[in-house]
Design an enzyme around this catalytic site. Structure first.
Site, PDB file in Angstrom:
ATOM      1  N   GLY A 104       0.796  -1.229   0.000  1.00 25.48           N
ATOM      2  CA  GLY A 104       0.000   0.000   0.000  1.00 25.48           C
ATOM      3  C   GLY A 104       0.828   1.278   0.000  1.00 25.48           C
ATOM      4  O   GLY A 104       0.330   2.340   0.332  1.00 25.48           O
ATOM      5  N   GLY A 106       2.373   2.318  -2.796  1.00 19.88           N
ATOM      6  CA  GLY A 106       2.498   2.740  -4.188  1.00 19.88           C
ATOM      7  C   GLY A 106       3.700   2.106  -4.881  1.00 19.88           C
ATOM      8  O   GLY A 106       4.170   2.601  -5.895  1.00 19.88           O
ATOM      9  N   LEU A 107       4.202   1.001  -4.321  1.00 20.98           N
ATOM     10  CA  LEU A 107       5.383   0.369  -4.911  1.00 20.98           C
ATOM     11  C   LEU A 107       5.032  -0.891  -5.711  1.00 20.98           C
ATOM     12  O   LEU A 107       5.900  -1.691  -6.043  1.00 20.98           O
ATOM     13  CB  LEU A 107       6.414   0.026  -3.817  1.00 20.98           C
ATOM     14  CG  LEU A 107       6.876   1.214  -2.969  1.00 20.98           C
ATOM     15  CD1 LEU A 107       7.926   0.796  -1.961  1.00 20.98           C
ATOM     16  CD2 LEU A 107       7.437   2.335  -3.841  1.00 20.98           C
ATOM     17  N   GLY A 108       3.766  -1.052  -5.989  1.00 24.05           N
ATOM     18  CA  GLY A 108       3.345  -2.131  -6.896  1.00 24.05           C
ATOM     19  C   GLY A 108       3.410  -3.519  -6.277  1.00 24.05           C
ATOM     20  O   GLY A 108       3.697  -4.491  -6.981  1.00 24.05           O
ATOM     21  N   SER A 110       1.022  -5.536  -5.194  1.00 23.25           N
ATOM     22  CA  SER A 110       0.046  -6.516  -5.703  1.00 23.25           C
ATOM     23  C   SER A 110       0.462  -7.014  -7.089  1.00 23.25           C
ATOM     24  O   SER A 110       0.334  -8.204  -7.394  1.00 23.25           O
ATOM     25  CB  SER A 110      -1.365  -5.920  -5.735  1.00 23.25           C
ATOM     26  OG  SER A 110      -1.425  -4.826  -6.601  1.00 23.25           O
ATOM     27  N   ALA A 111       0.994  -6.122  -7.928  1.00 23.07           N
ATOM     28  CA  ALA A 111       1.453  -6.548  -9.261  1.00 23.07           C
ATOM     29  C   ALA A 111       2.633  -7.502  -9.140  1.00 23.07           C
ATOM     30  O   ALA A 111       2.696  -8.522  -9.833  1.00 23.07           O
ATOM     31  CB  ALA A 111       1.844  -5.332 -10.095  1.00 23.07           C
ATOM     32  N   ALA A 112       3.573  -7.191  -8.238  1.00 23.39           N
ATOM     33  CA  ALA A 112       4.758  -8.047  -8.074  1.00 23.39           C
ATOM     34  C   ALA A 112       4.346  -9.437  -7.592  1.00 23.39           C
ATOM     35  O   ALA A 112       4.848 -10.458  -8.086  1.00 23.39           O
ATOM     36  CB  ALA A 112       5.742  -7.406  -7.096  1.00 23.39           C
ATOM     37  N   ASP A 153       2.033  -1.225 -13.803  1.00 21.06           N
ATOM     38  CA  ASP A 153       2.619  -1.976 -12.673  1.00 21.06           C
ATOM     39  C   ASP A 153       2.988  -3.395 -13.100  1.00 21.06           C
ATOM     40  O   ASP A 153       4.097  -3.869 -12.834  1.00 21.06           O
ATOM     41  CB  ASP A 153       1.622  -2.104 -11.513  1.00 21.06           C
ATOM     42  CG  ASP A 153       1.428  -0.803 -10.764  1.00 21.06           C
ATOM     43  OD1 ASP A 153       1.694   0.258 -11.355  1.00 21.06           O
ATOM     44  OD2 ASP A 153       1.002  -0.862  -9.601  1.00 21.06           O
TER      45      ASP A 153
HETATM   46  O1  PMV Z   1      -0.780   4.101  -6.243  1.00 20.63           O
HETATM   47  P1  PMV Z   1      -0.090   3.548  -7.421  1.00 20.63           P
HETATM   48  O2  PMV Z   1       1.378   3.461  -7.311  1.00 20.63           O
HETATM   49  O3  PMV Z   1      -0.706   2.286  -7.918  1.00 20.63           O
HETATM   50  O4  PMV Z   1      -0.242   4.617  -8.601  1.00 20.63           O
HETATM   51  C1  PMV Z   1      -1.437   5.070  -9.067  1.00 20.63           C
HETATM   52  C2  PMV Z   1      -1.186   5.821 -10.337  1.00 20.63           C
HETATM   53  C3  PMV Z   1      -2.375   6.620 -10.819  1.00 20.63           C
HETATM   54  O5  PMV Z   1      -1.958   7.220 -12.034  1.00 20.63           O
HETATM   55  C4  PMV Z   1      -2.745   7.704  -9.848  1.00 20.63           C
HETATM   56  C5  PMV Z   1      -3.605   5.758 -11.072  1.00 20.63           C
HETATM   57  C6  PMV Z   1      -3.478   4.793 -12.221  1.00 20.63           C
HETATM   58  O6  PMV Z   1      -4.342   3.875 -12.287  1.00 20.63           O
HETATM   59  O7  PMV Z   1      -2.607   4.922 -13.071  1.00 20.63           O
END
Ligand code: PMV
Length: 323
Positions: A104, A106-108, A110-112, A153
């Site tokens: 949570g 913003g470092l991806g 769930s994708a990793a 991601d």
């Molecule tokens: O919170 P993150 O790292 O998954 O980034 C979201 C990036 C946004 O551009 C705000 C939303 C998106 O879906 O691209």
């Protein structure tokens, strides 16, 4: 005993978050902080466990549901979704996750996790790895779980390196490498859905202004791409990238996704030696990225006084099989 191990890197958005929602280009990098999945045969049921997060969950494929034995179910939704697509139900497995990435932030993460599991399963079933297929499947899994998701991601986790997403959502791996970075992450986590909604609202109130800011972010991304198209970056190239990071930060602040905590980290990193820094991802909390050639230790130490921070190495590799 048969065993399959795969790991996939986390990601940081360098340029273009939020603007990407409105079909502008974006650039992200893979960082060598990974999600690692180990699969072994199980005697009875298919079980997912992550000791780092104290999660244990049993899969019930007949009822199409999973049961939590401990922990939160958030990431188990991604695991279950992958299993629905890829798992041979007749032969139960144990799935263990080791996670170095904060969730949570913003470092991806769930994708990793999704990418690592798909690759580990393919390897377990002796299927040859196909990165395009892994990236596509992982993106579909994110779409199914989240309702909406850009392919950035999952593509970054699958392919590694520097990833460019164009205005038609086409993904290209750029040839350059990236430099020394520090990630700072706030105790307050960002909520991507809320932040996207906040920008949408501002855009509805001030369409001309906000559209021009989103266009400007798109232009920053395109300018950065010209530099990243080179094989090797010079010191001057890195200075341009740093300037672009700082300008992008100003625009993210202007569209309302910055916070005091993020700003404090950004200015602290710049004061301590970062040549460029900005929030990364959705904002409203979450993480910052600081580009600090030769000054990583100093920036890390200073950020850790008030917030969480970690060193991150650029990962040229995406998903890897370890056995
Ligand atoms: O919170 P993150 O790292 O998954 O980034 C979201 C990036 C946004 O551009 C705000 C939303 C998106 O879906 O691209």
């Amino acid at each position: 005993m048969k065993k399959s191990i795969a790991s996939a890197p986390g990601k940081l958005i360098l340029f273009g978050e939020h603007a990407v929602v409105y079909k502008k280009p974006a650039i992200s990098i893979a960082v060598d902080i990974r999600a690692k999945i180990t699969i072994t045969p199980s005697k009875s049921k298919t079980i997912f466990a992550c000791d780092d997060l104290n999660i244990k969950s049993v899969m019930d494929f007949e009822k199409k549901e999973f049961h939590m034995l401990s922990g939160q179910e958030g990431i188990v939704e991604y695991i279950f979704e992958v299993l629905k697509l890829k798992h041979d139900y007749l032969n139960p497995i144990n799935i263990d996750l080791a996670l170095d990435l904060p969730i949570g932030a913003g470092l991806g993460s769930s994708a990793a996790i999704t990418v690592a599991l798909i690759a580990a399963l393919d390897n377990y079933y002796n299927k040859e790895l196909n990165l395009d297929e892994i990236a596509k499947t992982a993106h579909n899994v994110e779409l199914n779980v989240q309702g909406s998701a850009s392919p950035l991601d999952t593509a970054t986790s699958a392919y590694g390196g520097l990833i460019f997403l164009d205005e038609n959502s086409k993904v290209t791996k750029l040839s350059a490498s990236f430099g020394d970075i520090i990630i700072g992450y706030a105790s307050q986590r960002g909520n991507t859905r809320q932040m996207v909604a906040k920008v949408k609202k501002l855009k509805e109130h001030y369409p001309v202004l906000i559209n021009s800011l989103l266009d400007a972010i798109g232009n920053i991304t395109l300018q950065a791409k010209e530099i990243f198209d080179k094989e090797k970056l010079t010191k001057n190239d890195f200075q341009v990238i740093a300037d672009l990071l700082n300008i992008n930060q100003g625009l993210l602040d202007a569209i309302g996704v910055n916070t005091l905590e993020l700003s404090n980290m950004i200015y602290t990193s710049r004061k301590t030696g970062a040549i460029g820094s900005k929030l990364t991802g959705a904002g409203g909390g979450g993480s910052i990225i600081a580009l600090c050639p030769g000054k990583r230790k100093e920036v890390l130490k200073e950020l850790q006084i008030t917030e969480n921070a970690l060193e991150a190495n650029f990962s040229k590799n995406g998903v890897i099989i370890h056995n």
